[in-house]
Design a protein around this motif. Structure first.
Motif, short mmCIF file in Angstrom:
data_model
loop_
_atom_site.label_atom_id
_atom_site.label_comp_id
_atom_site.label_asym_id
_atom_site.label_seq_id
_atom_site.Cartn_x
_atom_site.Cartn_y
_atom_site.Cartn_z
N ALA A 67 -11.91 15.37 -6.13
CA ALA A 67 -12.80 14.99 -5.03
C ALA A 67 -12.30 13.68 -4.42
O ALA A 67 -11.66 12.87 -5.08
N GLY A 68 -12.59 13.50 -3.14
CA GLY A 68 -12.29 12.21 -2.50
C GLY A 68 -10.97 12.16 -1.77
O GLY A 68 -10.49 11.08 -1.45
N VAL A 69 -10.39 13.31 -1.45
CA VAL A 69 -9.12 13.34 -0.72
C VAL A 69 -9.39 13.71 0.74
O VAL A 69 -10.13 14.64 1.02
N GLY A 70 -8.77 12.98 1.66
CA GLY A 70 -8.96 13.24 3.09
C GLY A 70 -9.53 12.02 3.79
O GLY A 70 -9.79 11.00 3.14
N GLU A 71 -9.69 12.13 5.08
CA GLU A 71 -10.17 11.02 5.89
C GLU A 71 -11.30 11.52 6.78
O GLU A 71 -11.30 12.68 7.18
N PRO A 72 -12.24 10.66 7.14
CA PRO A 72 -13.33 11.12 8.01
C PRO A 72 -12.87 11.41 9.44
O PRO A 72 -13.31 12.38 10.04
N TRP A 73 -12.07 10.56 10.01
CA TRP A 73 -11.52 10.69 11.37
C TRP A 73 -10.10 10.21 11.33
O TRP A 73 -9.91 9.10 10.84
N PHE A 74 -9.12 10.83 11.90
CA PHE A 74 -9.10 12.17 12.39
C PHE A 74 -8.41 13.06 11.37
O PHE A 74 -8.22 14.22 11.62
N ASP A 75 -8.03 12.48 10.26
CA ASP A 75 -7.25 13.23 9.30
C ASP A 75 -8.11 13.84 8.21
O ASP A 75 -7.87 13.65 7.01
N THR A 76 -9.09 14.62 8.64
CA THR A 76 -9.88 15.39 7.69
C THR A 76 -8.95 16.41 7.03
O THR A 76 -7.90 16.75 7.58
N ALA A 94 -0.91 11.92 -1.75
CA ALA A 94 -0.08 10.72 -1.75
C ALA A 94 -0.77 9.59 -0.99
O ALA A 94 -0.72 8.42 -1.40
N GLN A 95 -1.42 9.94 0.10
CA GLN A 95 -2.13 8.91 0.87
C GLN A 95 -3.30 8.34 0.06
O GLN A 95 -3.62 7.16 0.18
N ARG A 96 -3.93 9.19 -0.71
CA ARG A 96 -5.12 8.75 -1.44
C ARG A 96 -4.75 7.96 -2.70
O ARG A 96 -5.35 6.94 -3.00
N PHE A 97 -3.77 8.47 -3.44
CA PHE A 97 -3.50 7.90 -4.77
C PHE A 97 -2.13 7.23 -4.88
O PHE A 97 -1.76 6.75 -5.95
N GLY A 98 -1.38 7.18 -3.78
CA GLY A 98 -0.02 6.64 -3.83
C GLY A 98 0.97 7.77 -4.06
O GLY A 98 0.66 8.77 -4.71
N THR A 99 2.16 7.59 -3.56
CA THR A 99 3.17 8.65 -3.58
C THR A 99 3.51 9.09 -5.00
O THR A 99 3.75 10.26 -5.26
N GLN A 100 3.53 8.15 -5.93
CA GLN A 100 3.98 8.48 -7.28
C GLN A 100 2.98 9.35 -8.05
O GLN A 100 3.31 9.86 -9.12
N TRP A 101 1.79 9.54 -7.50
CA TRP A 101 0.81 10.40 -8.16
C TRP A 101 1.40 11.76 -8.49
O TRP A 101 1.08 12.36 -9.52
N LEU A 102 2.27 12.25 -7.61
CA LEU A 102 2.83 13.59 -7.77
C LEU A 102 3.89 13.70 -8.87
O LEU A 102 4.26 14.81 -9.26
N ALA A 151 0.83 -1.21 0.00
CA ALA A 151 0.00 0.00 0.00
C ALA A 151 0.86 1.25 0.00
O ALA A 151 0.55 2.23 -0.68
N GLN A 152 1.96 1.22 0.74
CA GLN A 152 2.85 2.38 0.77
C GLN A 152 3.51 2.61 -0.58
O GLN A 152 3.76 3.73 -0.99
N ARG A 153 3.78 1.50 -1.25
CA ARG A 153 4.50 1.63 -2.52
C ARG A 153 3.58 2.00 -3.67
O ARG A 153 3.92 2.84 -4.51
N PHE A 154 2.41 1.37 -3.72
CA PHE A 154 1.55 1.53 -4.90
C PHE A 154 0.23 2.22 -4.60
O PHE A 154 -0.61 2.37 -5.48
N GLY A 155 0.02 2.65 -3.36
CA GLY A 155 -1.26 3.24 -2.97
C GLY A 155 -2.17 2.17 -2.40
O GLY A 155 -2.10 1.00 -2.78
N THR A 156 -3.02 2.60 -1.52
CA THR A 156 -3.87 1.66 -0.78
C THR A 156 -4.75 0.82 -1.69
O THR A 156 -5.01 -0.35 -1.44
N GLN A 157 -5.24 1.45 -2.77
CA GLN A 157 -6.21 0.74 -3.61
C GLN A 157 -5.59 -0.39 -4.43
O GLN A 157 -6.31 -1.18 -5.04
N TRP A 158 -4.27 -0.49 -4.41
CA TRP A 158 -3.60 -1.57 -5.14
C TRP A 158 -4.17 -2.93 -4.75
O TRP A 158 -4.29 -3.83 -5.57
N LEU A 159 -4.55 -3.06 -3.48
CA LEU A 159 -5.02 -4.35 -2.97
C LEU A 159 -6.45 -4.70 -3.42
O LEU A 159 -6.88 -5.85 -3.25
N ALA A 160 -7.18 -3.72 -3.89
CA ALA A 160 -8.62 -3.96 -4.15
C ALA A 160 -8.87 -4.50 -5.55
O ALA A 160 -7.99 -4.46 -6.40
#
Lengths: 361, 361, 361, 361
Positions: free
Chosen positions: D218-227, D352-360, B352-361
């Protein structure tokens, strides 16, 4: 947390083998710890290559602390140490053939071709200089709190060192004053001979480091997931070339009966102790007040002068490689300074978590 | 992070051996992973004590998932699994004599006398049921991504199992269908006999687990400090009774020359591979695409029926103990399900850290 | 860290509005804190909807603590609290039209269509019941250490409450005993009237909560990035409907001169204090020993009965919505219990980081 | 995590106002981001004091990147930036009288008298130079991914700037090219006049910064606690002098009805959008695809030349202070560069958390 390790007290590493500087940031330090630059220099010296049994790369490691120290003491704010890379010969390294056993290939994949491939880049053992320097500050602070840490080359090139004596505190003191850390000097001579022989063959040897930490109070660590073993192993397995870690009797425990493996509790000087220490001072992940003992398997240096089969990453085809650059025929004896620093960082963090950060000051 | 492990994907454990329920929370899961409750139940069954070679404590582990799953799939929000403790005999446990090799004493010091001492409390192997259940969800998800994980009892009571064959995928499949995970059934019979014999003596035996993960892409892990070895070892060393962890040839590498220990890179089916795998699929802390292989030393169960010397913590004086309560003459064969789950959690987090969380889905 | 908040002391939340149970795990607690279940129940009652000014959903919140407490005290291991969702009418909710101002649309995108959309799922204010219960344990522990926390509805539907008096400790005591937390009961009556009127119109109102923490020692917090303001704001902005947070005089400071905004230091009873408190007890991110004061802007409940324009997510076309389900015409008065709990969690964590975890016990 | 912020992507700060160097380490960067040193220099210039409305301290901020960049691109390993402190006049600062509104007193207590008190030490606004430089790399990377960030001085010394226009992208472009970031230059002139006047009086003024981020999916962020609000506020409240943060209509929402505060969903160019943006582009803590908008209250610079009442910390008695050293009559206009960098770091981490680090990359 990638290049940061620790919870209450953290260390962050940066730098590449052939970049201008490497460094470390210690955060979460208590305020008021004396910082002894001569001690840091001495620990860096122990890590440095020396004589015929080491790489020709010779650096004086003239570190500088650029923050977090004021009037000789830690301020409690982040302490950054920088070490310039002075003795760099980048022309020895060109991109192409991956050195077997090294990170050339995995770095290339991990960083999509953007890795600094010169001398191993960020994967280089060179980075451990910054780790050693940062840990030295905590080694020193722990020593003043009567927590003593030391490591010997328990085995190298198939030769076993003597075991710790009945007076481990004296052993540790002697090890920390020694350039080639063995308990039996004759065994040390034999190890050095084997290293020299391997160097002559263009090959390398590995070994086992055994570390002891004395004076830790009972009750440090967490049941899940931050056991003392977990935290130490986490940090130790990021030291390049470490491929195994065991605590107390480690793998030998697998062949014992419960009645042999269990350390009986006894009363000693009015305190709970154990009569044996097969569990290496840790029960249920938590220190029991006995010496913490562990061993690290250090593989032979992967960079050797012998011809090896490999793949040219620039051309994606097989080739042969005779590694250029300077290299060590063994690193196990140098790694002891790194392992001591790593151990100090981990234990200082665990102590800070248990008793509060200021416990160390 | 104490009872939480992981970075992008985390698991948090709670519960005591004799409390009403134990549980785990998985956070950072991708949305849309199918959750197969029958598979979780099967993995819990593999961890459960069975027959004469295990504790008399028999629990059906009727887990329930109370959040994070909707219409059979993960939602991506925290998934909490709870398992009630039904078969509890708290009267078997009274506070006083510390069981040698167990966490009774260290828990008492760590928690200043407020620990739930019944059956080991939060230190109990019982907690691994929650860990096994949580990990099962990821084992299943990884399998669907062609990452296969399996563990065999490589050694128990001094008896070695056979090595992995030329077809490790088939080996893993067989192991995962087996109640007593060995590659050579005859060796398994001998191990079971030794366990039974130890039980008759009121004693216990240990062993070594060997785990393989197939199908991991190259380039997973971090150079410092979150190497694949660091992350796996961190989690594995929090599994009760694990006292050693080694990767690839591990401690045996310490005795090799560099020319022996290095795995030559070769081109295989147009891809970079290594012709040997002494480094266990990991170079510089990062996967190289070869099978990841490691071994855990599991000490013999500390709770035994033999009389042992110890200290009564309530009275601070030496005494003898014959452990009451039900216990296992060996846990190494049960721990394999825990180790598989731990491995799945760690690898899923690294992926997940390498490819993003959704890689697993 | 997603659904986990804190450093030394953490809280993890799980659960959905219409799932079987919601819960929280507190980790890093000291051992030996008394857990008063009646106090937890009282704090849950303050958060619960009441009478005509609240949703028709009535739950007794019969929480149970399943781990981490033994003989009435915290053990120091993770404390898990579970609250069943009893009064659920899932049929009120069907997937399709996104409620404006709510998380229906963002959850749908964030979780790729796998969200539990019933009643807001994991985004529901319902989850704050678990947060309130977990925080109540720390509110109680802090009170015993003379750290008092309380919140009043400083403004609601355009009506201002009175300011804190010269005796804030008495104010906090009164607020904590009050169902509708105002300092001037007449203003409270007017607010309730406005809420009732909004309810009759099928609309909702918002407000501002003002919180005070008394008795914090000076020297708590970090300069970067874990200032007291940062940590509190981080946690507060995850409370649903909070859209603004300010400390001390907050936004009003922007219009002052430095000579007005600076709080002069004075000696008071032999200790350093400030003669005014425009900075809300925090300088440079660190407590200065004065009362910590902050305000949260709480937007009006987004779920209203008035017809609103929106998009049907199942059909990707515009539509009108009249929200079904039960809902609150205001949540600001209920949120005060949540804000108190959040404040207690953050401050307990900061205190634990500064003085060690056991400081709280 | 003290001086480290972020999850997938982290920034660590170190340094003191009068130490030799300050710096920042960015970790978790994708490999392959171009690093434009001229752009970093430009962002540092925008943060630097200028002319009569700023401190006399003039530094060219000749930063150097010592790791993590190879051949002009990020390697993916930690990127460390260092900035020497050249123009330091330590003799202007002696320990004793605490500057009101500043961290002198709290630092003294927090670090038990070991703080580097010269020029605010680690609490100094000087440290934001390192933060600005680190964030500039991400500002640039985000811009290449069509995520545009910009900030204007929405209010200063009681004077309001114009609001964002119908073409916010053009507004942001203009702001980022402007030394004094206002949308209405005449208002800017009036603000500068007020700042000059305050300087003449030996006093200082504050203001409000308004920041917009365009182009976030759309769809970036977390409900708890990392809004998104939680993460932004956490980072923003560690910028010195920020005492309030609000999103969308913020505190004004507290006075609205639900029917006013809710942003109706509409279909626009085949995509879901909202017809108003009172919630600042965030619902339930998660981006909804609309511009993210927030405001920071910046208090007037605490260091002023006017005589103020205070306490001499060396002698623990009341005294008067006329602050020596150079100082700014306002920092709100300089803080905009810091806030832009902070925003870039937070959003890059969330992406990066949402789409993976390489998104950037």
């Amino acid at each position: 947390m990638k290049n940061t390790f620790g919870n209450s007290l953290t260390v962050t590493l940066f730098g590449e083998s052939h970049g201008p500087e490497i460094g470390a940031v210690l955060d979460g330090l208590p305020s008021g710890i004396p910082v002894d630059e001569a001690f840091i220099a001495e620990r860096l010296r122990l890590r440095r290559p020396a004589g015929s049994i080491s790489t020709g790369r010779q650096e004086q490691d003239p570190f500088r602390i650029v923050s977090g120290v004021f009037m000789g003491n830690t301020t409690g704010t982040p302490l950054a140490i920088l070490i310039p890379n002075s003795d760099v010969r980048s022309r020895d390294y060109t991109f192409g053939p991956a050195r077997p056993g090294h990170a050339d290939y995995t770095a290339h994949i991990r960083y999509s071709g953007h890795e600094d491939y010169r001398g191993g880049g960020h994967f280089s053992g060179r980075i451990t200089a910054a780790l050693t320097a940062a840990g030295a500050i905590l080694l020193d602070a722990l020593r003043k709190k009567n927590v003593l840490i030391g490591t010997h080359v328990a085995r190298c090139a198939g030769i076993d060192d003597a075991a710790f004596s009945e007076n481990p505190a004296a052993d540790l003191e002697r090890l920390n004053a020694s350039d080639f850390a063995v308990l039996d000097e004759k065994k040390g001579d034999a190890m050095r001979e084997s290293i020299t022989r391997a160097a002559e063959e263009g090959d390398s040897v590995g070994g086992i480091l055994e570390t002891m930490a004395l004076g830790l109070p009972a009750g440090v660590g967490e049941p899940w997931f931050d056991t003392v073993e977990s935290e130490l192993a986490h940090a130790l397995f990021s030291v390049p070339a470490v491929k195994g870690v065991e605590f107390g009797d480690g793998f030998a425990l697998a062949d014992m009966k419960g009645s042999e493996a269990n350390d009986p509790f006894v009363m000693k000087d009015g305190k709970v102790a154990t009569s044996t220490n097969r569990n290496g001072g840790i029960n249920g992940g938590i220190t029991n007040g006995m010496p913490v003992i562990f061993r690290c398997a250090v593989k032979p240096t992967p960079t050797i002068r012998k011809e090896q089969r490999t793949v040219n990453l620039a051309e994606n085809r097989e080739t042969m490689i005779i590694a250029g650059g300077r290299h060590d025929p063994a690193i196990v004896h140098r790694a002891r300074a790194v392992v001591d620093s790593v151990t100090a960082i981990v234990l200082a963090d665990l102590l800070a978590q248990r008793f509060g950060t200021q416990w160390l000051a």
